[in-house]
Enzyme design. Structure first.
Site, PDB file in Angstrom:
ATOM      1  N   SER A  21       0.850  -1.188   0.000  1.00  0.00           N
ATOM      2  CA  SER A  21       0.000   0.000   0.000  1.00  0.00           C
ATOM      3  C   SER A  21       0.885   1.236   0.000  1.00  0.00           C
ATOM      4  O   SER A  21       2.059   1.168  -0.417  1.00  0.00           O
ATOM      5  CB  SER A  21      -0.952  -0.018   1.203  1.00  0.00           C
ATOM      6  OG  SER A  21      -1.936   0.966   1.055  1.00  0.00           O
ATOM      7  N   ASN A  22       0.394   2.355   0.464  1.00  0.00           N
ATOM      8  CA  ASN A  22       1.189   3.582   0.533  1.00  0.00           C
ATOM      9  C   ASN A  22       0.689   4.419   1.714  1.00  0.00           C
ATOM     10  O   ASN A  22      -0.277   4.048   2.379  1.00  0.00           O
ATOM     11  CB  ASN A  22       1.088   4.357  -0.791  1.00  0.00           C
ATOM     12  CG  ASN A  22      -0.338   4.731  -1.104  1.00  0.00           C
ATOM     13  OD1 ASN A  22      -0.931   5.566  -0.444  1.00  0.00           O
ATOM     14  ND2 ASN A  22      -0.911   4.081  -2.103  1.00  0.00           N
ATOM     15  N   ALA A  23       1.380   5.552   1.932  1.00  0.00           N
ATOM     16  CA  ALA A  23       1.145   6.317   3.167  1.00  0.00           C
ATOM     17  C   ALA A  23       0.040   7.362   3.053  1.00  0.00           C
ATOM     18  O   ALA A  23      -0.070   8.237   3.912  1.00  0.00           O
ATOM     19  CB  ALA A  23       2.448   6.990   3.590  1.00  0.00           C
TER      20      ALA A  23
END
Ligand code: CTP
Length: 208
Positions: A21-23
């Site tokens: 995923s990502n932040a």
């Protein structure tokens, strides 16, 4: 107007418990949703997992994977006047998801990744009379990359921001037109930028 907004990250599962995923915090999309409601619009918010509460009064569709985001947006877009795509979509997924939980072997492992669907490009292809606003998150050659995305995704304008926007309370954005002109520029708290962006969309894109 009835506005579709995508927000937050998507997740792509490696096995039943681990994911890529990502932040993304989702804050830009949620702020735009709040600003749109404040200004009397109907909002359909399709959101990846975030820690924010959606603004009161919007129709929320929680999703987790890019595929769920895609299917939900394709279903909802025909009943909307336009889309603002702020979601930080996970661009890759493992070619094969492992069933259950992978066990460590003590050796390095290689994950083969394939691209996920480009949701905004699909919406752009089917937009007909609807307007489409993309976001471009860039760290190098920002204008050229943003313009390439605007064309590829058939956007009416694209909002350029840089990677410092991820997880931040503030942002600096430039809105680029299909002629590569800067047609608006805003800085500050995401809530304030969202209000200005909504007013800009009402003025420039309503009824295109
Ligand atoms: N987007 C999307 N589906 C994807 C990737 C991006 O709908 N699979 C949307 C984003 O919500 C954003 C725009 O497309 O509105 C551009 O996203 P960005 O992450 O800046 O670019 P990518 O197209 O993912 O390209 P790259 O990762 O190579 O920069």
């Amino acid at each position: 107007m009835r506005i579709l907004i995508t927000a937050g990250p998507t997740r792509e599962y490696i096995d039943d418990v681990r994911f890529l995923s990502n932040a993304s915090s989702g804050r830009m999309g949620y702020s735009i949703a709040a600003a749109a409601i404040e200004r009397g619009h109907e909002v359909v918010l399709v959101s990846g997992p975030v820690e924010l509460s959606p603004p009161a009064g919007c129709e929320v569709h929680p999703v987790e994977t890019t595929d769920q985001l895609r299917q939900t947006c394709l279903d909802l877009f025909p009943r909307c006047d336009g889309v603002i795509a702020t979601a930080a979509v996970c661009d890759y997924r493992p070619r094969q998801k492992v069933v259950g939980k992978m066990t460590k072997t003590g050796q390095p492992i290689v994950l083969e990744l394939v691209e996920t669907s480009d949701v905004l490009a699909e919406l752009g292809n089917r937009k007909e009379h609807r307007w489409v606003v993309g976001f471009a998150l860039e760290s190098q050659d920002p204008r050229n990359n943003a313009m390439r995305k605007l064309r590829m995704k058939n956007c009416d304008c694209i909002v350029l921001n840089d990677t410092s926007a991820i997880s931040s309370l503030t942002n600096h954005i430039e809105v680029l037109s299909p002629d590569a002109e800067t047609i608006a520029e805003y800085s500050g708290r995401k809530e304030d930028i969202a209000r200005q962006l909504m007013m800009f969309i009402e003025k420039v894109l309503r009824g295109i």
